[in-house]
Design an enzyme around this catalytic site. Structure first.
Site, short mmCIF file in Angstrom:
data_model
loop_
_atom_site.label_atom_id
_atom_site.label_comp_id
_atom_site.label_asym_id
_atom_site.label_seq_id
_atom_site.Cartn_x
_atom_site.Cartn_y
_atom_site.Cartn_z
N ASN A 11 -8.40 -46.54 65.42
CA ASN A 11 -8.65 -45.34 64.62
C ASN A 11 -7.66 -44.26 65.07
OD1 ASN A 11 -9.63 -43.05 63.38
ND2 ASN A 11 -11.59 -43.01 64.49
N LYS A 13 -7.29 -41.39 63.84
CA LYS A 13 -7.83 -40.03 63.63
C LYS A 13 -6.78 -39.15 62.96
CE LYS A 13 -10.99 -40.89 67.43
NZ LYS A 13 -11.81 -40.37 68.51
N HIS A 98 -18.24 -41.74 61.40
CA HIS A 98 -17.73 -41.48 62.76
C HIS A 98 -18.37 -40.20 63.28
CE1 HIS A 98 -15.07 -40.54 66.08
NE2 HIS A 98 -14.66 -41.80 66.03
N GLU A 100 -17.21 -37.78 64.74
CA GLU A 100 -16.43 -36.57 64.43
C GLU A 100 -16.68 -36.11 62.99
OE1 GLU A 100 -12.70 -38.19 65.77
OE2 GLU A 100 -13.49 -38.20 67.82
N GLU A 168 -20.46 -46.17 69.19
CA GLU A 168 -19.58 -45.26 69.90
C GLU A 168 -20.42 -44.11 70.48
OE1 GLU A 168 -15.27 -45.64 68.35
OE2 GLU A 168 -16.28 -44.11 67.15
N GLY A 174 -13.00 -40.22 73.93
CA GLY A 174 -11.92 -39.37 74.41
C GLY A 174 -12.15 -38.75 75.78
N SER A 213 -13.30 -44.61 74.73
CA SER A 213 -12.48 -44.75 75.95
C SER A 213 -12.16 -46.20 76.30
CB SER A 213 -13.14 -44.03 77.14
OG SER A 213 -13.19 -42.63 76.88
N GLY A 234 -9.62 -45.44 69.88
CA GLY A 234 -8.99 -44.20 69.43
C GLY A 234 -7.64 -44.03 70.07
N GLY A 235 -7.56 -43.19 71.09
CA GLY A 235 -6.29 -42.80 71.71
C GLY A 235 -5.37 -43.97 72.04
P1 13P Z 1 -11.14 -42.99 72.20
O1 13P Z 1 -10.77 -44.46 72.31
O2 13P Z 1 -9.95 -42.08 72.17
O3 13P Z 1 -12.17 -42.62 73.19
O4 13P Z 1 -11.82 -42.81 70.74
C1 13P Z 1 -12.83 -43.67 70.35
C2 13P Z 1 -13.11 -43.43 68.92
O5 13P Z 1 -13.66 -42.42 68.53
C3 13P Z 1 -12.69 -44.47 67.96
O6 13P Z 1 -13.23 -44.24 66.69
#
Ligand code: 13P
Length: 251
Positions: A11, A13, A98, A100, A168, A174, A213, A234-235
């Site tokens: 993702n 984002k 999600h 967010e 999640e 993050g 993470s 994510g990251g």
């Molecule tokens: P991180 O892997 O950056 O923690 O993000 C997870 C996430 O929200 C994937 O949708």
């Protein structure tokens, strides 16, 4: 038990410009070993890149998806994108609910469910996200919160072909913090049990991802737990080397 194909999804984002096509290129170039090992790979770029990246990824082991969609197929909804538009741009899947989106845009379980129904109408795989906050976990309510989200966000009639669940924990996204193996095992077993109550044997075909993470150095530990069928990253999905190193947990 039904064999579930591992799925590692990235993702992006709100990250990525036209230059990010080069990162997808690197992923495509290096995806061979994980794809040969049977791992399914998806990248969810920002909407502005979907058409371009989907065109490039066609015929490769990587498929492309959207990060959200509107529940309606068209209409006066400035700034929104219909599931049909994602499909038309070449998307194969869409992330829904999600944390967010739930936080930044006030998406309720009912909203997420309506979007998930729209995504199905458009022929997209739905990746529905659930997860508790730190306060909810501290209060001992993590499983109850996720159960409620699952019940409210997942439409009737879902199958292993058209639904993926991503657990999640909000506090793990993050932050570099991840739940203990015991906590992930408990949550994924609870989710599987709830899906069985609702969908019977089909629940064994629905993939349950862990997200929050996930990094190359913890991927093997997290992704080989019982009832963890992959990751929503994510990251670490922004770099081809990290993303594929995570997927290599299954090789
Ligand atoms: P991180 O892997 O950056 O923690 O993000 C997870 C996430 O929200 C994937 O949708």
């Amino acid at each position: 038990m039904t064999a579930r194909r591992p799925l590692v999804a990235g993702n992006w984002k709100m990250n990525g410009l036209s230059t990010s096509a080069a990162e997808l290129e690197r992923m495509i170039d290096a995806a061979g070993p994980v794809a040969s090992a049977g791992v399914e790979l998806m990248i969810f770029p920002p909407a502005t890149l979907i058409a371009r990246l989907a065109a490039r990824a066609a015929g490769t082991p990587i498929s492309i998806g959207g990060q959200d969609c509107h529940a309606r197929p068209s209409g006066a909804h400035t700034g929104d994108i219909a599931a049909e538009m994602l499909a038309d741009a070449g998307a194969h899947a869409v992330i829904l609910g999600h944390s967010e989106r739930r936080t930044d845009h006030g998406e309720t379980d009912a909203v997420v469910r309506a979007k998930a129904e729209a995504a199905h109408r458009a022929g997209l795989v739905r990746v529905v996200c659930v997860g508790e906050t730190l306060a909810e976990r501290a209060a001992g309510r993590a499983v109850a919160v996720v159960a409620r989200q699952l019940e409210g966000s997942v439409p009737d009639g879902a199958t292993g072909y058209d639904l993926v669940i991503a657990y999640e924990p909000v506090w793990a996204i993050g932050t570099g913090h991840v739940p203990t193996a015991a906590d992930i095992l408990e949550m994924h077993a609870a989710m599987r049990a709830l899906l069985r109550q609702r969908f019977g044997g089909e629940a064994d075909a629905i993939r349950l991802l862990y997200g929050g993470s996930v990094k190359p150095d913890n991927a093997r530990t997290l992704l080989t737990l019982t009832d963890v069928d992959g990751a929503l990253v994510g990251g670490a999905s922004l770099k081809a080397a990290d993303f594929l190193a995570i997927a290599a947990a299954y090789v």
